[in-house]
Design a protein around this motif. Structure first.
Motif, PDB file in Angstrom:
ATOM      1  N   MET A   1       0.846  -1.181   0.000  1.00 32.72           N
ATOM      2  CA  MET A   1       0.000   0.000   0.000  1.00 32.72           C
ATOM      3  C   MET A   1       0.888   1.241   0.000  1.00 32.72           C
ATOM      4  SD  MET A   1      -2.963   1.107   2.724  1.00 32.72           S
ATOM      5  CE  MET A   1      -4.038  -0.239   2.338  1.00 32.72           C
ATOM      6  N   GLU A   2       0.535   2.189  -0.807  1.00 32.72           N
ATOM      7  CA  GLU A   2       1.300   3.428  -0.887  1.00 32.72           C
ATOM      8  C   GLU A   2       1.212   4.200   0.423  1.00 32.72           C
ATOM      9  OE1 GLU A   2       0.092   5.961  -4.063  1.00 32.72           O
ATOM     10  OE2 GLU A   2      -0.054   4.314  -5.463  1.00 32.72           O
ATOM     11  N   SER A   3       2.235   4.976   0.714  1.00 32.24           N
ATOM     12  CA  SER A   3       2.217   5.778   1.932  1.00 32.24           C
ATOM     13  C   SER A   3       1.103   6.825   1.891  1.00 32.24           C
ATOM     14  CB  SER A   3       3.567   6.447   2.153  1.00 32.24           C
ATOM     15  OG  SER A   3       3.876   7.325   1.093  1.00 32.24           O
ATOM     16  N   THR A   4       0.746   7.274   0.685  1.00 32.54           N
ATOM     17  CA  THR A   4      -0.348   8.238   0.551  1.00 32.54           C
ATOM     18  C   THR A   4      -1.662   7.611   0.982  1.00 32.54           C
ATOM     19  OG1 THR A   4       0.780   9.309  -1.284  1.00 32.54           O
ATOM     20  CG2 THR A   4      -1.566   9.747  -1.063  1.00 32.54           C
ATOM     21  N   ASN A   5      -1.920   6.377   0.569  1.00 39.69           N
ATOM     22  CA  ASN A   5      -3.141   5.696   0.977  1.00 39.69           C
ATOM     23  C   ASN A   5      -3.145   5.406   2.469  1.00 39.69           C
ATOM     24  OD1 ASN A   5      -4.569   5.669  -1.411  1.00 39.69           O
ATOM     25  ND2 ASN A   5      -3.722   3.731  -2.075  1.00 39.69           N
ATOM     26  N   THR A   6      -1.984   5.050   3.002  1.00 39.48           N
ATOM     27  CA  THR A   6      -1.882   4.805   4.444  1.00 39.48           C
ATOM     28  C   THR A   6      -2.208   6.073   5.217  1.00 39.48           C
ATOM     29  OG1 THR A   6      -0.198   3.109   4.076  1.00 39.48           O
ATOM     30  CG2 THR A   6      -0.350   4.022   6.289  1.00 39.48           C
ATOM     31  N   TRP A  50     -18.136  14.280  -0.930  1.00 41.31           N
ATOM     32  CA  TRP A  50     -16.787  13.724  -0.805  1.00 41.31           C
ATOM     33  C   TRP A  50     -16.791  12.236  -1.123  1.00 41.31           C
ATOM     34  CZ3 TRP A  50     -12.317  15.822  -1.079  1.00 41.31           C
ATOM     35  CH2 TRP A  50     -12.072  17.109  -0.589  1.00 41.31           C
ATOM     36  N   LEU A  51     -17.840  11.549  -0.698  1.00 36.67           N
ATOM     37  CA  LEU A  51     -17.960  10.124  -1.003  1.00 36.67           C
ATOM     38  C   LEU A  51     -18.045   9.908  -2.512  1.00 36.67           C
ATOM     39  CD1 LEU A  51     -18.379   7.142  -0.307  1.00 36.67           C
ATOM     40  CD2 LEU A  51     -20.797   7.683   0.114  1.00 36.67           C
ATOM     41  N   LEU A  52     -18.882  10.698  -3.186  1.00 37.53           N
ATOM     42  CA  LEU A  52     -18.984  10.587  -4.642  1.00 37.53           C
ATOM     43  C   LEU A  52     -17.645  10.887  -5.311  1.00 37.53           C
ATOM     44  CD1 LEU A  52     -22.445  12.268  -5.362  1.00 37.53           C
ATOM     45  CD2 LEU A  52     -21.899   9.824  -5.224  1.00 37.53           C
ATOM     46  N   TYR A  53     -16.953  11.890  -4.815  1.00 40.92           N
ATOM     47  CA  TYR A  53     -15.631  12.245  -5.333  1.00 40.92           C
ATOM     48  C   TYR A  53     -14.661  11.075  -5.161  1.00 40.92           C
ATOM     49  CZ  TYR A  53     -11.245  14.932  -5.694  1.00 40.92           C
ATOM     50  OH  TYR A  53      -9.999  15.406  -6.044  1.00 40.92           O
ATOM     51  N   GLY A  54     -14.669  10.481  -3.984  1.00 42.32           N
ATOM     52  CA  GLY A  54     -13.803   9.338  -3.728  1.00 42.32           C
ATOM     53  C   GLY A  54     -14.118   8.161  -4.632  1.00 42.32           C
ATOM     54  N   ILE A  55     -15.409   7.942  -4.887  1.00 39.78           N
ATOM     55  CA  ILE A  55     -15.819   6.864  -5.789  1.00 39.78           C
ATOM     56  C   ILE A  55     -15.312   7.137  -7.198  1.00 39.78           C
ATOM     57  CG2 ILE A  55     -17.827   5.783  -6.903  1.00 39.78           C
ATOM     58  CD1 ILE A  55     -19.279   6.127  -4.162  1.00 39.78           C
ATOM     59  N   GLN A  56     -15.449   8.384  -7.653  1.00 33.05           N
ATOM     60  CA  GLN A  56     -14.976   8.729  -8.991  1.00 33.05           C
ATOM     61  C   GLN A  56     -13.468   8.547  -9.127  1.00 33.05           C
ATOM     62  OE1 GLN A  56     -16.435  12.656  -9.932  1.00 33.05           O
ATOM     63  NE2 GLN A  56     -18.472  11.901 -10.439  1.00 33.05           N
ATOM     64  N   LEU A  57     -12.739   8.840  -8.055  1.00 27.78           N
ATOM     65  CA  LEU A  57     -11.287   8.685  -8.088  1.00 27.78           C
ATOM     66  C   LEU A  57     -10.852   7.242  -7.827  1.00 27.78           C
ATOM     67  CD1 LEU A  57     -10.002  11.777  -6.051  1.00 27.78           C
ATOM     68  CD2 LEU A  57      -9.930  11.446  -8.524  1.00 27.78           C
ATOM     69  N   GLY A  58     -11.765   6.467  -7.265  1.00 29.65           N
ATOM     70  CA  GLY A  58     -11.393   5.114  -6.855  1.00 29.65           C
ATOM     71  C   GLY A  58     -10.462   5.138  -5.656  1.00 29.65           C
ATOM     72  N   ALA A  59     -10.609   6.151  -4.810  1.00 30.76           N
ATOM     73  CA  ALA A  59      -9.728   6.351  -3.656  1.00 30.76           C
ATOM     74  C   ALA A  59     -10.329   5.680  -2.420  1.00 30.76           C
ATOM     75  CB  ALA A  59      -9.510   7.841  -3.410  1.00 30.76           C
ATOM     76  N   LEU A  60      -9.807   4.527  -2.081  1.00 29.36           N
ATOM     77  CA  LEU A  60     -10.327   3.750  -0.957  1.00 29.36           C
ATOM     78  C   LEU A  60     -10.398   4.535   0.356  1.00 29.36           C
ATOM     79  CD1 LEU A  60     -11.408   0.986  -0.083  1.00 29.36           C
ATOM     80  CD2 LEU A  60      -9.047   0.344   0.428  1.00 29.36           C
ATOM     81  N   PRO A  61      -9.371   5.325   0.728  1.00 30.02           N
ATOM     82  CA  PRO A  61      -9.476   6.082   1.984  1.00 30.02           C
ATOM     83  C   PRO A  61     -10.680   7.031   1.995  1.00 30.02           C
ATOM     84  CG  PRO A  61      -7.203   6.048   1.251  1.00 30.02           C
ATOM     85  CD  PRO A  61      -8.036   5.475   0.129  1.00 30.02           C
ATOM     86  N   LEU A  62     -10.925   7.705   0.879  1.00 33.57           N
ATOM     87  CA  LEU A  62     -12.075   8.618   0.806  1.00 33.57           C
ATOM     88  C   LEU A  62     -13.387   7.851   0.849  1.00 33.57           C
ATOM     89  CD1 LEU A  62     -10.933  11.200  -1.895  1.00 33.57           C
ATOM     90  CD2 LEU A  62     -11.197  11.584   0.549  1.00 33.57           C
ATOM     91  N   ILE A  63     -13.451   6.746   0.173  1.00 34.17           N
ATOM     92  CA  ILE A  63     -14.682   5.957   0.121  1.00 34.17           C
ATOM     93  C   ILE A  63     -15.012   5.395   1.496  1.00 34.17           C
ATOM     94  CG2 ILE A  63     -15.773   3.888  -0.843  1.00 34.17           C
ATOM     95  CD1 ILE A  63     -14.016   4.411  -3.400  1.00 34.17           C
ATOM     96  N   LEU A  64     -14.049   4.773   2.144  1.00 37.00           N
ATOM     97  CA  LEU A  64     -14.302   4.164   3.451  1.00 37.00           C
ATOM     98  C   LEU A  64     -14.653   5.200   4.514  1.00 37.00           C
ATOM     99  CD1 LEU A  64     -11.522   1.425   3.700  1.00 37.00           C
ATOM    100  CD2 LEU A  64     -13.974   1.094   3.382  1.00 37.00           C
ATOM    101  N   SER A  65     -13.810   6.208   4.648  1.00 31.89           N
ATOM    102  CA  SER A  65     -14.035   7.175   5.724  1.00 31.89           C
ATOM    103  C   SER A  65     -15.321   7.969   5.513  1.00 31.89           C
ATOM    104  CB  SER A  65     -12.834   8.117   5.869  1.00 31.89           C
ATOM    105  OG  SER A  65     -12.611   8.853   4.694  1.00 31.89           O
ATOM    106  N   ASN A  66     -15.596   8.367   4.285  1.00 32.05           N
ATOM    107  CA  ASN A  66     -16.798   9.160   4.059  1.00 32.05           C
ATOM    108  C   ASN A  66     -18.073   8.322   4.111  1.00 32.05           C
ATOM    109  OD1 ASN A  66     -15.975  11.998   3.724  1.00 32.05           O
ATOM    110  ND2 ASN A  66     -14.670  11.101   2.177  1.00 32.05           N
ATOM    111  N   SER A  67     -17.999   7.050   3.778  1.00 32.17           N
ATOM    112  CA  SER A  67     -19.164   6.174   3.926  1.00 32.17           C
ATOM    113  C   SER A  67     -19.551   6.058   5.385  1.00 32.17           C
ATOM    114  CB  SER A  67     -18.872   4.776   3.375  1.00 32.17           C
ATOM    115  OG  SER A  67     -18.664   4.811   1.998  1.00 32.17           O
ATOM    116  N   ILE A  68     -18.572   5.803   6.234  1.00 32.23           N
ATOM    117  CA  ILE A  68     -18.849   5.646   7.665  1.00 32.23           C
ATOM    118  C   ILE A  68     -19.241   6.976   8.296  1.00 32.23           C
ATOM    119  CG2 ILE A  68     -17.850   4.963   9.883  1.00 32.23           C
ATOM    120  CD1 ILE A  68     -16.054   3.016   8.204  1.00 32.23           C
ATOM    121  N   THR A  69     -18.541   8.042   7.937  1.00 27.49           N
ATOM    122  CA  THR A  69     -18.876   9.366   8.473  1.00 27.49           C
ATOM    123  C   THR A  69     -20.283   9.772   8.068  1.00 27.49           C
ATOM    124  OG1 THR A  69     -16.558  10.033   8.443  1.00 27.49           O
ATOM    125  CG2 THR A  69     -18.185  11.801   8.563  1.00 27.49           C
ATOM    126  N   LEU A  70     -20.693   9.455   6.851  1.00 22.53           N
ATOM    127  CA  LEU A  70     -22.047   9.789   6.409  1.00 22.53           C
ATOM    128  C   LEU A  70     -23.081   9.059   7.256  1.00 22.53           C
ATOM    129  CD1 LEU A  70     -23.819  11.343   4.424  1.00 22.53           C
ATOM    130  CD2 LEU A  70     -23.622   9.402   2.850  1.00 22.53           C
TER     131      LEU A  70
END
Length: 84
Positions: A1-6, A50-70
Motif C-alpha cells: 500500500m502506498e504511503s499516501t493511501n496509508t 466527498w464520497l462521490l468524489y472518492g468513488i470517482q477517483l477510486g480512492a479507498l481512503p475517501l470511500i471508506l471514511s466518508n461512507s462511515i462518516t455519512l
C-alpha cells in the motif's frame, strides 16, 4: 500500500471515529438541543459529495471514511429530529 493511501486511511479513521462519542452521547441522553440541525444537514451533504468524489477517483481512503462518516452524521440528524 502506498504511503499516501496509508496516510489517507489514518486521517479518515481518526476524523470518522471522532463522531462516535457524539452519537453515543445523544443515544444515551436523548438530548440534542445543542446540536445544530443546519450544520449537520450541510455537513452530511458535503460528506456525501466527498464520497462521490472518492468513488470517482477510486480512492479507498475517501470511500471508506466518508461512507462511515455519512452514516454517523445521518444518525445524528435522525436523533436531532427524533428527540426534538
Amino acid at each position: 500500500m502506498e504511503s499516501t493511501n496509508t496516510l489517507g486511511l489514518i486521517a479518515g479513521a481518526l476524523t470518522t471515529v471522532a463522531f462516535i462519542p457524539q452519537v453515543v452521547k445523544i443515544w444515551k441522553s436523548k438530548h440534542t438541543l445543542d446540536i445544530s440541525l443546519g450544520m449537520f444537514a450541510i455537513f452530511s451533504v458535503g460528506v456525501f459529495l466527498w464520497l462521490l468524489y472518492g468513488i470517482q477517483l477510486g480512492a479507498l481512503p475517501l470511500i471508506l471514511s466518508n461512507s462511515i462518516t455519512l452514516v454517523l452524521s445521518l444518525t445524528i440528524l435522525f436523533f436531532k429530529l427524533k428527540y426534538k
